[in-house]
Design a protein around this motif. Structure first.
Motif, PDB file in Angstrom:
ATOM      1  N   GLY A  36      -3.079  -0.491  11.676  1.00 27.88           N
ATOM      2  CA  GLY A  36      -2.822  -1.925  11.575  1.00 27.88           C
ATOM      3  C   GLY A  36      -1.913  -2.290  10.420  1.00 27.88           C
ATOM      4  O   GLY A  36      -1.420  -3.422  10.363  1.00 27.88           O
ATOM      5  N   ASP A  37      -1.685  -1.364   9.471  1.00 24.46           N
ATOM      6  CA  ASP A  37      -0.759  -1.660   8.379  1.00 24.46           C
ATOM      7  C   ASP A  37       0.653  -1.856   8.943  1.00 24.46           C
ATOM      8  O   ASP A  37       1.042  -1.218   9.927  1.00 24.46           O
ATOM      9  CB  ASP A  37      -0.733  -0.506   7.369  1.00 24.46           C
ATOM     10  N   ILE A  38       1.403  -2.746   8.288  1.00 24.45           N
ATOM     11  CA  ILE A  38       2.789  -2.989   8.701  1.00 24.45           C
ATOM     12  C   ILE A  38       3.713  -2.080   7.895  1.00 24.45           C
ATOM     13  O   ILE A  38       3.691  -2.098   6.657  1.00 24.45           O
ATOM     14  CB  ILE A  38       3.185  -4.459   8.490  1.00 24.45           C
ATOM     15  N   PRO A  54       9.232   5.649   7.137  1.00 26.92           N
ATOM     16  CA  PRO A  54       9.404   4.286   6.635  1.00 26.92           C
ATOM     17  C   PRO A  54       9.621   4.266   5.124  1.00 26.92           C
ATOM     18  O   PRO A  54       9.425   5.265   4.439  1.00 26.92           O
ATOM     19  CB  PRO A  54       8.086   3.620   7.012  1.00 26.92           C
ATOM     20  N   SER A  55      10.017   3.114   4.600  1.00 24.91           N
ATOM     21  CA  SER A  55      10.241   2.959   3.162  1.00 24.91           C
ATOM     22  C   SER A  55       8.990   2.500   2.431  1.00 24.91           C
ATOM     23  O   SER A  55       8.779   2.824   1.262  1.00 24.91           O
ATOM     24  CB  SER A  55      11.356   1.932   2.918  1.00 24.91           C
ATOM     25  N   GLY A  56       8.140   1.716   3.098  1.00 17.33           N
ATOM     26  CA  GLY A  56       6.950   1.188   2.452  1.00 17.33           C
ATOM     27  C   GLY A  56       6.021   0.578   3.481  1.00 17.33           C
ATOM     28  O   GLY A  56       6.281   0.601   4.694  1.00 17.33           O
ATOM     29  N   ALA A  57       4.899   0.006   2.986  1.00 19.32           N
ATOM     30  CA  ALA A  57       3.911  -0.564   3.892  1.00 19.32           C
ATOM     31  C   ALA A  57       3.166  -1.697   3.199  1.00 19.32           C
ATOM     32  O   ALA A  57       3.078  -1.747   1.967  1.00 19.32           O
ATOM     33  CB  ALA A  57       2.928   0.507   4.368  1.00 19.32           C
ATOM     34  N   ILE A  58       2.633  -2.608   4.007  1.00 20.06           N
ATOM     35  CA  ILE A  58       1.782  -3.685   3.486  1.00 20.06           C
ATOM     36  C   ILE A  58       0.537  -3.760   4.361  1.00 20.06           C
ATOM     37  O   ILE A  58       0.535  -3.300   5.518  1.00 20.06           O
ATOM     38  CB  ILE A  58       2.492  -5.052   3.501  1.00 20.06           C
ATOM     39  N   ARG A  59      -0.529  -4.345   3.842  1.00 19.52           N
ATOM     40  CA  ARG A  59      -1.793  -4.435   4.555  1.00 19.52           C
ATOM     41  C   ARG A  59      -2.230  -5.883   4.618  1.00 19.52           C
ATOM     42  O   ARG A  59      -2.250  -6.593   3.605  1.00 19.52           O
ATOM     43  CB  ARG A  59      -2.856  -3.576   3.872  1.00 19.52           C
ATOM     44  N   LEU A  60      -2.624  -6.320   5.824  1.00 19.11           N
ATOM     45  CA  LEU A  60      -3.132  -7.672   6.000  1.00 19.11           C
ATOM     46  C   LEU A  60      -4.614  -7.673   6.368  1.00 19.11           C
ATOM     47  O   LEU A  60      -5.276  -8.706   6.261  1.00 19.11           O
ATOM     48  CB  LEU A  60      -2.356  -8.410   7.110  1.00 19.11           C
ATOM     49  N   LEU A  61      -5.171  -6.544   6.839  1.00 21.25           N
ATOM     50  CA  LEU A  61      -6.532  -6.486   7.320  1.00 21.25           C
ATOM     51  C   LEU A  61      -7.477  -5.848   6.305  1.00 21.25           C
ATOM     52  O   LEU A  61      -7.054  -5.016   5.500  1.00 21.25           O
ATOM     53  CB  LEU A  61      -6.589  -5.704   8.622  1.00 21.25           C
ATOM     54  N   VAL A  63       0.848  -1.194   0.000  1.00 24.47           N
ATOM     55  CA  VAL A  63       0.000   0.000   0.000  1.00 24.47           C
ATOM     56  C   VAL A  63       0.881   1.240   0.000  1.00 24.47           C
ATOM     57  O   VAL A  63       2.024   1.208   0.460  1.00 24.47           O
ATOM     58  CB  VAL A  63      -0.950   0.026   1.225  1.00 24.47           C
ATOM     59  N   SER A  64       0.321   2.322  -0.475  1.00 24.79           N
ATOM     60  CA  SER A  64       1.053   3.583  -0.514  1.00 24.79           C
ATOM     61  C   SER A  64       1.136   4.191   0.883  1.00 24.79           C
ATOM     62  O   SER A  64       0.208   4.050   1.694  1.00 24.79           O
ATOM     63  CB  SER A  64       0.348   4.561  -1.464  1.00 24.79           C
TER      64      SER A  64
END
Length: 269
Positions: A219-221, A262-269, A211-212
């Motif tokens: 909750g995003d990592i 941060p450099s980036g993010a990911i979403r699991l929820l 994700v951007s």
């Protein structure tokens, strides 16, 4: 007649010549024998050494010696067994101490998890309102009157656990309950909602949908470094902040993104 004719003589009678010769012969023989013995003996005769025969052990004395040896051997065996028992007791005490520490650690972790779940449930109940019901439950977030994104549902449980650890120490390789590294904190927080993440930051940075950073939700990592090669991770907590076990100097903190972008993010929820 002479006037001395009747006066007895006091002279001893003369011995016969034969007796005198016999006595002279015996005496001479004795003296000759002594002379010959003296001549036959060495001039410096060796001293006579007396040999003393030691008495042999009686059966009673031998039995006493055997009993003493047996008693000594028994004492040695008892000492060895005592040393072995002491070593075994020390080892058992060490194992018991380690097991007790592990049990206490697990109990503390369980206690924190339960407190985090209770806090998340309370926050979720408090955050329910009519304006938030229009938002999708799958988004895991809502907005308050100021437009700040608030966590709900699973995201709220994740963040409640992470926020409960703020102030704990940072220890590389630690898994809690009082100290963490960055990836162990993220892993433990997501475990509260049944999501089993990898243990280290590199695979965690690719465990969800990218994700951007302009479209983050609670909750995003977040990760620092490249996706798949990240050297640090944390959890976005909303309002431009994140929660993470940063380093040994700060421990677990909640900071704004501009404190360490941060450099980036990911979403699991």
């Amino acid at each position: 007649m002479s006037h001395t004719a009747h006066i007895p003589s006091h002279r001893k009678p003369r011995r016969g010549a034969s007796k005198t010769a016999i006595r002279s012969g015996v005496a001479g023989g004795v003296l000759s024998t002594m002379a010959l013995a003296g001549a036959a003996a060495p001039a410096h005769a060796e001293p006579v050494t007396e040999t003393i025969e030691m008495p042999t052990l009686s059966s009673a004395l031998a039995g006493g010696v055997a009993q003493s040896a047996t008693a000594t051997q028994r004492v040695a065996v008892d000492l060895e067994l005592g040393a072995q028992e002491d070593a075994a007791a020390a080892h058992a005490a060490k194992v018991a101490k380690k097991a007790k520490a592990e049990a206490e650690r697990k109990a503390e972790a369980k206690k924190k998890a339960e407190a985090a779940r209770a806090k998340a449930a309370a926050e979720e109940r408090a955050s329910r309102s009519e304006e938030r019901t229009t938002l999708s439950a799958s988004s895991g977030s809502s907005s308050d009157s100021t437009g700040t994104t608030q966590a709900t549902g699973s995201a709220a449980a994740v963040l409640a656990f992470a926020r409960a650890q703020v102030g704990d120490a940072y220890v590389l390789g630690s898994n809690g309950p009082d100290s963490w590294d960055c990836s162990s904190l993220v892993q433990a927080a997501y475990r509260q909602i049944g999501v089993d993440l990898p243990r280290t930051s590199q695979p965690q940075s690719t465990s969800g949908t990218p994700v951007s950073l302009d479209n983050l939700q609670p909750g995003d990592i977040l990760y620092w470094g490249g996706a798949g090669s990240a050297y640090h991770v944390a959890i976005y907590s909303g309002g431009g902040k994140f929660i993470g076990a940063q380093n040994s100097g700060t421990g677990v903190v909640e900071k704004t993104l501009d404190w360490d972008p941060p450099s980036g993010a990911i979403r699991l929820l």
